[in-house]
Scaffold this active site. Structure first.
Site, PDB file in Angstrom:
ATOM      1  CE1 TYR A  96      -4.082   1.750   0.348  1.00 38.42           C
ATOM      2  CE2 TYR A  96      -3.324   2.546   2.474  1.00 38.42           C
ATOM      3  CZ  TYR A  96      -4.233   2.580   1.436  1.00 38.42           C
ATOM      4  OH  TYR A  96      -5.290   3.450   1.496  1.00 38.42           O
ATOM      5  NE  ARG A 148      -6.583  12.162  -5.957  1.00 38.86           N
ATOM      6  CZ  ARG A 148      -6.561  11.133  -5.094  1.00 38.86           C
ATOM      7  NH1 ARG A 148      -5.594  10.224  -5.124  1.00 38.86           N
ATOM      8  NH2 ARG A 148      -7.530  10.985  -4.213  1.00 38.86           N
ATOM      9  CE  LYS A 187      -7.120   3.151  -1.515  1.00 45.88           C
ATOM     10  NZ  LYS A 187      -7.289   4.017  -0.359  1.00 45.88           N
ATOM     11  CD  GLU A 243      -9.300   4.617  -3.584  1.00 43.54           C
ATOM     12  OE1 GLU A 243     -10.163   4.005  -2.942  1.00 43.54           O
ATOM     13  OE2 GLU A 243      -8.649   5.567  -3.127  1.00 43.54           O
ATOM     14  CG  ASP A 244      -6.568   7.204  -5.994  1.00 42.63           C
ATOM     15  OD1 ASP A 244      -7.218   7.609  -5.006  1.00 42.63           O
ATOM     16  OD2 ASP A 244      -5.398   6.775  -5.886  1.00 42.63           O
ATOM     17  CG  ASP A 303     -11.315   4.870  -0.102  1.00 45.07           C
ATOM     18  OD1 ASP A 303     -11.779   4.837   1.043  1.00 45.07           O
ATOM     19  OD2 ASP A 303     -10.119   4.623  -0.371  1.00 45.07           O
ATOM     20  CG  ASP A 304      -9.814   8.992  -3.283  1.00 48.47           C
ATOM     21  OD1 ASP A 304      -8.805   8.658  -2.645  1.00 48.47           O
ATOM     22  OD2 ASP A 304     -10.152   8.448  -4.352  1.00 48.47           O
ATOM     23  CG  ASN A 346      -1.374   9.028   1.177  1.00 43.94           C
ATOM     24  OD1 ASN A 346      -0.709   9.119   2.181  1.00 43.94           O
ATOM     25  ND2 ASN A 346      -2.683   8.777   1.206  1.00 43.94           N
TER      26      ASN A 346
HETATM   27  N1  LIG Z   1      -4.761  10.018   3.917  1.00 42.21           N
HETATM   28  C1  LIG Z   1      -5.765   9.586   3.185  1.00 42.21           C
HETATM   29  O1  LIG Z   1      -6.512   8.670   3.580  1.00 42.21           O
HETATM   30  C2  LIG Z   1      -6.038  10.220   1.866  1.00 42.21           C
HETATM   31  C3  LIG Z   1      -5.162  11.094   1.292  1.00 42.21           C
HETATM   32  N2  LIG Z   1      -5.444  11.654   0.081  1.00 42.21           N
HETATM   33  C4  LIG Z   1      -4.417  12.499  -0.525  1.00 42.21           C
HETATM   34  O2  LIG Z   1      -4.880  13.824  -0.645  1.00 42.21           O
HETATM   35  C5  LIG Z   1      -4.331  14.418  -1.802  1.00 42.21           C
HETATM   36  C6  LIG Z   1      -5.450  15.089  -2.579  1.00 42.21           C
HETATM   37  O3  LIG Z   1      -6.419  14.147  -2.984  1.00 42.21           O
HETATM   38  P1  LIG Z   1      -7.795  14.656  -3.650  1.00 42.21           P
HETATM   39  O4  LIG Z   1      -8.443  15.646  -2.796  1.00 42.21           O
HETATM   40  O5  LIG Z   1      -8.557  13.458  -4.035  1.00 42.21           O
HETATM   41  O6  LIG Z   1      -7.230  15.366  -4.956  1.00 42.21           O
HETATM   42  P2  LIG Z   1      -7.892  16.595  -5.729  1.00 42.21           P
HETATM   43  O7  LIG Z   1      -7.120  16.724  -6.981  1.00 42.21           O
HETATM   44  O8  LIG Z   1      -9.363  16.414  -5.796  1.00 42.21           O
HETATM   45  O9  LIG Z   1      -7.597  17.836  -4.765  1.00 42.21           O
HETATM   46  C7  LIG Z   1      -6.342  18.425  -4.574  1.00 42.21           C
HETATM   47  C8  LIG Z   1      -6.585  19.918  -4.407  1.00 42.21           C
HETATM   48  O10 LIG Z   1      -5.356  20.515  -4.014  1.00 42.21           O
HETATM   49  C9  LIG Z   1      -5.251  21.733  -4.699  1.00 42.21           C
HETATM   50  N3  LIG Z   1      -3.858  22.171  -4.771  1.00 42.21           N
HETATM   51  C10 LIG Z   1      -2.876  21.753  -5.589  1.00 42.21           C
HETATM   52  N4  LIG Z   1      -1.753  22.458  -5.393  1.00 42.21           N
HETATM   53  C11 LIG Z   1      -2.034  23.351  -4.431  1.00 42.21           C
HETATM   54  C12 LIG Z   1      -1.290  24.382  -3.804  1.00 42.21           C
HETATM   55  N5  LIG Z   1      -0.019  24.616  -4.152  1.00 42.21           N
HETATM   56  N6  LIG Z   1      -1.892  25.106  -2.845  1.00 42.21           N
HETATM   57  C13 LIG Z   1      -3.181  24.875  -2.506  1.00 42.21           C
HETATM   58  N7  LIG Z   1      -3.944  23.914  -3.077  1.00 42.21           N
HETATM   59  C14 LIG Z   1      -3.376  23.170  -4.029  1.00 42.21           C
HETATM   60  C15 LIG Z   1      -5.831  21.435  -6.078  1.00 42.21           C
HETATM   61  O11 LIG Z   1      -6.176  22.624  -6.779  1.00 42.21           O
HETATM   62  C16 LIG Z   1      -7.024  20.583  -5.715  1.00 42.21           C
HETATM   63  O12 LIG Z   1      -8.183  21.339  -5.510  1.00 42.21           O
HETATM   64  C17 LIG Z   1      -3.606  13.312  -2.550  1.00 42.21           C
HETATM   65  O13 LIG Z   1      -2.224  13.431  -2.328  1.00 42.21           O
HETATM   66  C18 LIG Z   1      -4.087  12.045  -1.931  1.00 42.21           C
HETATM   67  O14 LIG Z   1      -3.104  11.041  -1.903  1.00 42.21           O
HETATM   68  C19 LIG Z   1      -6.615  11.424  -0.576  1.00 42.21           C
HETATM   69  C20 LIG Z   1      -7.522  10.549  -0.052  1.00 42.21           C
HETATM   70  C21 LIG Z   1      -7.271   9.849   1.184  1.00 42.21           C
HETATM   71  C1  LIG Z   2      -5.323   6.898   0.628  1.00 36.71           C
HETATM   72  C2  LIG Z   2      -5.942   7.296  -0.607  1.00 36.71           C
HETATM   73  O1  LIG Z   2      -7.020   6.839  -0.942  1.00 36.71           O
HETATM   74  C3  LIG Z   2      -5.278   8.266  -1.458  1.00 36.71           C
HETATM   75  O2  LIG Z   2      -4.224   8.785  -1.089  1.00 36.71           O
HETATM   76  O3  LIG Z   2      -5.808   8.539  -2.536  1.00 36.71           O
HETATM   77 MG   LIG Z   3      -7.429   7.184  -2.997  1.00 34.11          MG
END
Ligand SMILES: NC(=O)C1=CN([C@@H]2O[C@H](COP(=O)(O)OP(=O)(O)OC[C@H]3O[C@@H](n4cnc5c(N)ncnc54)[C@H](O)[C@@H]3O)[C@@H](O)[C@H]2O)C=CC1
Ligand SMILES: CC(=O)C(=O)O
Ligand SMILES: [Mg+2]
Length: 565
Positions: free
Chosen positions: A104, A157, A175, A246-247, A269-270, A418
């Site tokens: 993972y 993504r 996953k 997912e993603d 999930d996200d 991540n």
């Molecule tokens: N810990 C966890 O369980 C999870 C972590 N994530 C992580 O969160 C991150 C984002 O995922 P999503 O929201 O699905 O992606 P997304 O693409 O929907 O959202 C990312 C947002 O960040 C903004 N962004 C990019 N650069 C930026 C900057 N310099 N300053 C401010 N905002 C900025 C983008 O414009 C966008 O609106 C990924 O790295 C993903 O791995 C996502 C889901 C679960």
């Molecule tokens: C953990 C997860 O779903 C993500 O980083 O997109």
């Molecule tokens: Mg994800």
């Protein structure tokens, strides 16, 4: 060790000889007994010694440790998964802490980036746009017949790594490995799927080894009708399946969820799994501090799927604690690329608009610019919680974190992006800049930090704490939909399990080694919520607990008998 299973009825198997050894769900390798070797024409195909699964696992563990880097360990484990699934899950059961970061995040990120280079054997279903008239046939061709959980991505993504085309398949595979390892869903019931709608990643398009459809991504009407055809085919093939989106990229994630959440048993999930784990963590942290979530102010960096999903769940939880919706929204500050979301910004998506601040409420804010940066938000709003879901590393700067701690004794800082390379800050930096005061939780695993001789464990706030329990709860209850209430129950069930909230000390989230118990607890609460919402048949809590245990698959070998063909 194996005795407890002796009373289990044998499986009747219609395959024999080398074909049986090629079946990852049925292969036992050197653990086929002498009787089975005779009955299934395996004599001579295996070394003489009949081994137990423990002996096989010990050899594999030694081999695992002989690899010098994590990418090679990943390839090694995936190979075991593709040849002997029972052994793969036994190994993970025995060494979850060491192996979860390999199957993972973070290593799965690198495996997705190099998917076509490291490709060995087929797993899951690849549905490409040029084959769009044959989706039903492709689902019929799946090696698994009785599928109960699908994880699907279109690879646009992948974690914070962007568009990886069919390389994104690594995520559904990873996953679903956790659905089994943490949530006890039999691997016979899980199916990873990638929708290959092309890629806009020029490096992949130029790569002679890239195995996906070499075409820019299809969009708009073509994309939507392709996904609609896929969903219809899934519903016909497995009407009761749980489907996890997912993603997907931000522009598609929410519209797909809104379109399909009431058409089949599905969730994103996200957006939703992440909201449940993050809010569960925050509720636990507030309980541990003797406060409420509704006492906090929250700043986000990244107003995408994850950020807005978490923010909406925070608003709901604050309302549950007694605030009005308006009061709750006034406590949540979303910062994206162009600064704080306010009603002055005209290009916001619907789900961002709902979370924008009224500019009239910010009239007394001090700032050098018209747009408020994260630093401006921290200076003026004094958040006690800071959440990073931007996918961009290093954006929680020393200046921002030091400013935060000026206004709050115990800041909660969660760089959730991540894989590890995308974290907004490292736990060591955050603890240094806050002189050990911050409570830190990250998306990918980080080691213990030593601050002035004190060892501080860093919680991994990842949706992996949630989705396996949701899957188990859906299967155990036969739920037909995933409702908001079921997600809220999962979130609160996780908070119940927090050592810090329960005992006032220890980590904010239970250690990953307890994830099976956590998933069972979540599953029971999810099933109860499904019943309350009328999407599952009524049963007593005792019966649900029994169903959760009965559905919890364990990696051990069953006895085989020859089925007549
Ligand atoms: N810990 C966890 O369980 C999870 C972590 N994530 C992580 O969160 C991150 C984002 O995922 P999503 O929201 O699905 O992606 P997304 O693409 O929907 O959202 C990312 C947002 O960040 C903004 N962004 C990019 N650069 C930026 C900057 N310099 N300053 C401010 N905002 C900025 C983008 O414009 C966008 O609106 C990924 O790295 C993903 O791995 C996502 C889901 C679960
Ligand atoms: C953990 C997860 O779903 C993500 O980083 O997109
Ligand atoms: Mg994800």
């Amino acid at each position: 060790m194996e005795l407890e299973y002796e009373s289990e009825r044998p499986l009747y198997i219609p395959y024999a000889g080398p074909i049986l050894l090629e079946f990852p769900l049925l292969n036992k390798g050197s653990a086929f007994s002498q009787d089975e070797r005779a009955a299934f024409n395996l004599n001579g195909l295996l070394p003489d010694t009949v081994e137990t699964i423990d002996e096989q696992a010990e050899r594999a563990w030694q081999q695992f440790n002989a690899f010098l880097n994590d990418d090679d360990k990943h390839v090694f484990l995936r190979n075991i998964q593709d040849t002997n699934e029972t052994l793969f899950y036994r190994l993970i059961d025995d060494h979850l802490e060491e192996m979860m970061p390999i199957i993972y995040t973070p290593t799965v990120g690198s495996a997705c980036e190099h998917f076509s280079e490291i490709y060995r054997r087929a797993r899951g279903v690849f549905i490409s746009y040029p084959q769009r008239d044959h989706i039903e046939d492709m689902l019929q061709n799946a090696t698994k017949q009785n599928v109960k959980v699908i994880v699907v991505t279109d690879g646009e993504r992948i974690l914070g790594l962007g568009d990886l085309g069919i390389g994104g398949m690594g995520i559904p595979i990873g996953k679903l490995s956790l659905y089994t390892a943490c949530g006890g869903i039999s691997p016979a019931y899980t199916l990873p799927i990638v929708l290959d709608v092309g890629t806009n990643n020029q490096q992949l398009l130029n790569d002679p080894l890239y195995m996906g459809w070499r075409h820019p991504r299809i969009t708009g009407e073509e994309y939507e009708s392709f996904v609609a055809d896929f969903i219809s085919a899934v519903k016909r093939r497995w009407p009761n399946v749980l489907l996890q989106f997912e993603d997907f990229a931000q522009k598609n994630a929410m519209p797909l969820l809104e379109r399909y959440h009431d058409e089949l048993c599905c969730f994103n999930d996200d957006i939703q799994g992440t909201a449940a784990v993050a809010v569960g963590t925050l509720v636990a942290a507030s309980r541990a501090a003797g406060t409420k979530l509704s006492d906090q102010r929250v700043a986000f960096l990244g107003a995408g799927s994850a950020g807005c999903g978490i923010a909406e769940q925070i608003v709901k939880e604050m309302q549950h604690e007694g605030l009005s919706e308006k009061e709750a929204r006034a406590r949540v500050f979303m910062v994206d690329r162009y600064g704080l979301l306010t009603d002055k910004l005209t290009n916001l998506l619907d789900f961002q608009q709902r979370l924008s601040q009224s500019s009239s409420a910010l009239s007394d804010w001090q700032s050098d610019n018209d747009d408020y940066s994260l630093l401006d938000v921290v200076r003026n709003a004094h958040p006690s919680i800071l959440i990073g879901v931007s996918g961009q590393p290093g954006l929680f700067t020393e200046e921002i974190i030091r400013e935060m701690v000026k206004h709050c004794d115990t800041p909660i800082v969660m760089p959730l992006s991540n894989p590890t390379s995308r974290a907004e800050a490292t736990p060591t930096d955050i603890l240094t800049w806050t002189e050990g005061k911050a409570l830190v939780a990250t998306g990918s695993p980080f080691g213990t930090v030593t601050w002035q001789g004190q060892k501080i464990a860093i919680a991994q706030c990842n949706n992996a704490y949630i989705f396996p329990g949701i899957g188990l709860g859906v299967i155990a209850s036969g739920a037909k939909r995933v409702t908001e209430n079921m997600l809220l129950s999962a979130c609160r069930a996780l908070a119940d399990y927090s050592p810090k909230a329960q005992h006032g000390e220890g980590p904010i989230l239970p250690p990953i080694t307890e994830i099976q118990s956590v998933s069972k607890h979540i599953a029971v609460k999810v099933a109860l919520a499904a019943q309350q919402d009328g999407v599952a048949t009524q049963r007593s809590e005792e019966q649900i607990k029994e169903a959760v245990e009965a559905n919890f698959w364990k990696p051990h070998y069953r006895q085989y008998r020859r089925a007549s063909i």
